[in-house]
Design an enzyme around this catalytic site. Sequence first.
Site, PDB file in Angstrom:
ATOM      1  N   HIS A  71       3.533   3.691   0.080  1.00 15.97           N
ATOM      2  CA  HIS A  71       3.683   5.143   0.205  1.00 15.97           C
ATOM      3  C   HIS A  71       2.398   5.861  -0.167  1.00 15.97           C
ATOM      4  O   HIS A  71       1.652   5.439  -1.056  1.00 15.97           O
ATOM      5  CB  HIS A  71       4.863   5.669  -0.621  1.00 15.97           C
ATOM      6  CG  HIS A  71       4.744   5.517  -2.105  1.00 15.97           C
ATOM      7  ND1 HIS A  71       4.232   6.503  -2.914  1.00 15.97           N
ATOM      8  CD2 HIS A  71       5.104   4.509  -2.933  1.00 15.97           C
ATOM      9  CE1 HIS A  71       4.280   6.107  -4.175  1.00 15.97           C
ATOM     10  NE2 HIS A  71       4.795   4.896  -4.221  1.00 15.97           N
ATOM     11  N   GLU A 222       8.522   8.642  -1.236  1.00 14.44           N
ATOM     12  CA  GLU A 222       8.948   7.612  -2.169  1.00 14.44           C
ATOM     13  C   GLU A 222       9.149   8.170  -3.567  1.00 14.44           C
ATOM     14  O   GLU A 222      10.105   7.788  -4.268  1.00 14.44           O
ATOM     15  CB  GLU A 222       7.924   6.473  -2.206  1.00 14.44           C
ATOM     16  CG  GLU A 222       8.417   5.212  -2.908  1.00 14.44           C
ATOM     17  CD  GLU A 222       8.221   5.226  -4.428  1.00 14.44           C
ATOM     18  OE1 GLU A 222       8.784   4.355  -5.112  1.00 14.44           O
ATOM     19  OE2 GLU A 222       7.485   6.119  -4.931  1.00 14.44           O
ATOM     20  N   GLU A 223       8.258   9.048  -4.000  1.00 15.13           N
ATOM     21  CA  GLU A 223       8.321   9.539  -5.373  1.00 15.13           C
ATOM     22  C   GLU A 223       9.550  10.414  -5.645  1.00 15.13           C
ATOM     23  O   GLU A 223       9.863  10.696  -6.799  1.00 15.13           O
ATOM     24  CB  GLU A 223       7.043  10.311  -5.721  1.00 15.13           C
ATOM     25  CG  GLU A 223       5.773   9.467  -5.769  1.00 15.13           C
ATOM     26  CD  GLU A 223       5.757   8.435  -6.893  1.00 15.13           C
ATOM     27  OE1 GLU A 223       6.729   8.375  -7.670  1.00 15.13           O
ATOM     28  OE2 GLU A 223       4.763   7.692  -6.987  1.00 15.13           O
ATOM     29  N   HIS A 323       2.187   6.271 -13.681  1.00 13.28           N
ATOM     30  CA  HIS A 323       2.459   7.712 -13.621  1.00 13.28           C
ATOM     31  C   HIS A 323       1.584   8.515 -14.576  1.00 13.28           C
ATOM     32  O   HIS A 323       1.853   9.688 -14.832  1.00 13.28           O
ATOM     33  CB  HIS A 323       3.947   8.015 -13.873  1.00 13.28           C
ATOM     34  CG  HIS A 323       4.793   7.777 -12.663  1.00 13.28           C
ATOM     35  ND1 HIS A 323       6.080   8.251 -12.550  1.00 13.28           N
ATOM     36  CD2 HIS A 323       4.543   7.117 -11.502  1.00 13.28           C
ATOM     37  CE1 HIS A 323       6.590   7.893 -11.379  1.00 13.28           C
ATOM     38  NE2 HIS A 323       5.664   7.193 -10.731  1.00 13.28           N
TER      39      HIS A 323
END
Length: 346
Positions: A71, A222-223, A323
């Site tokens: 992604h 995706e996130e 992240h």
Amino acid sequence: MLDQLYANFAWEQAAELLAVDSPSGFTHNAAVWVKNAFEQLGFTANITTKGGVIVDLGGENDEDGLLLEAHTDTLGAMVAQIKANGRLLVSPLGGMNPNNAEAENVRVYTRDGNVIDGTLQLCNASIHVNGEYNNTKRSFDAVEVVLDEVVSSADDVKALGIQVGDMVCFDPRTKRTTSGYLKSRFLDDKLSVGILLGFAKYLSDNHIVPKRHVWVHITVYEEVGHGGSSSVPAGVTEAISVDMGCVGDGLTCTERDCSICAKDSGGPYSYEVVGKLIAAAKAENASYAIDVYPYYGSDVEATLRAGNDIRHGLIGAGVYASHGYERSHIDGVYNTILVLKGYLEV
């Protein structure tokens, strides 16, 4: 043996893509970049209605296809409120955490095409003024974007063209060290897009047609959980997410390994696919680790939840500080490409 140049190419491509801001919902420029990058290698690529990129890497068996997913959407934020003092309250996109987003430079993209610089700061951020600086619990209600413009009111900010719903993009701070470490925000998952480009270049340079048809889907949501839920080509029987491998306490993966995930928050991955990935790593003498990630979810799980009757797996280069300001290594990139090579026996 696979030449190391493909790992270096993968990183060069990833570094270019990292410079293209693309939080979830604001990914068109990154998708165009990805489409062009695969086309330059000689492959057919198309942008889907949803905004992802489908790439045809070719292959002989159309009834036993393999879909590789990565992604290009990242974490970020959105303007949620223009405050009376000319600062911006933001709402996070994906799992952006205020504890490691604080004090990062940002860019605010307005609807009329302007880009305005700023910094995400704790409200009342001067430690010599704020006696509760250390005790303040970090949340997105406690931080604000301070614009690098002369503004002191909401009207001043609106005069710049900023409005609620504008995208707030964080500086990736991309760097490669002389020892091979790769540091940047959003290695999750632009590093894996680079890895798939490196693998595609290997196929192209060596005029390799895989025994089974291989597709790539570069997803863009995706996130936020539904990136891989659509656009599965006909004939695909297996899908593998190429996403970051986790590095941390209790895990065996390092930044120099290819991670093979056996189970995450969505449950176990296909026992058959995991077994074949392990066999591929061994056949290629790739450095790898098998781990369980309790706080992780992937594109390919969205693909299964959408009702597709396929087997699934997850691999990726090891990434530390996920992240946050993330770190991997060129060896992890190389070993992940090796596992793909071994899995397809090319």
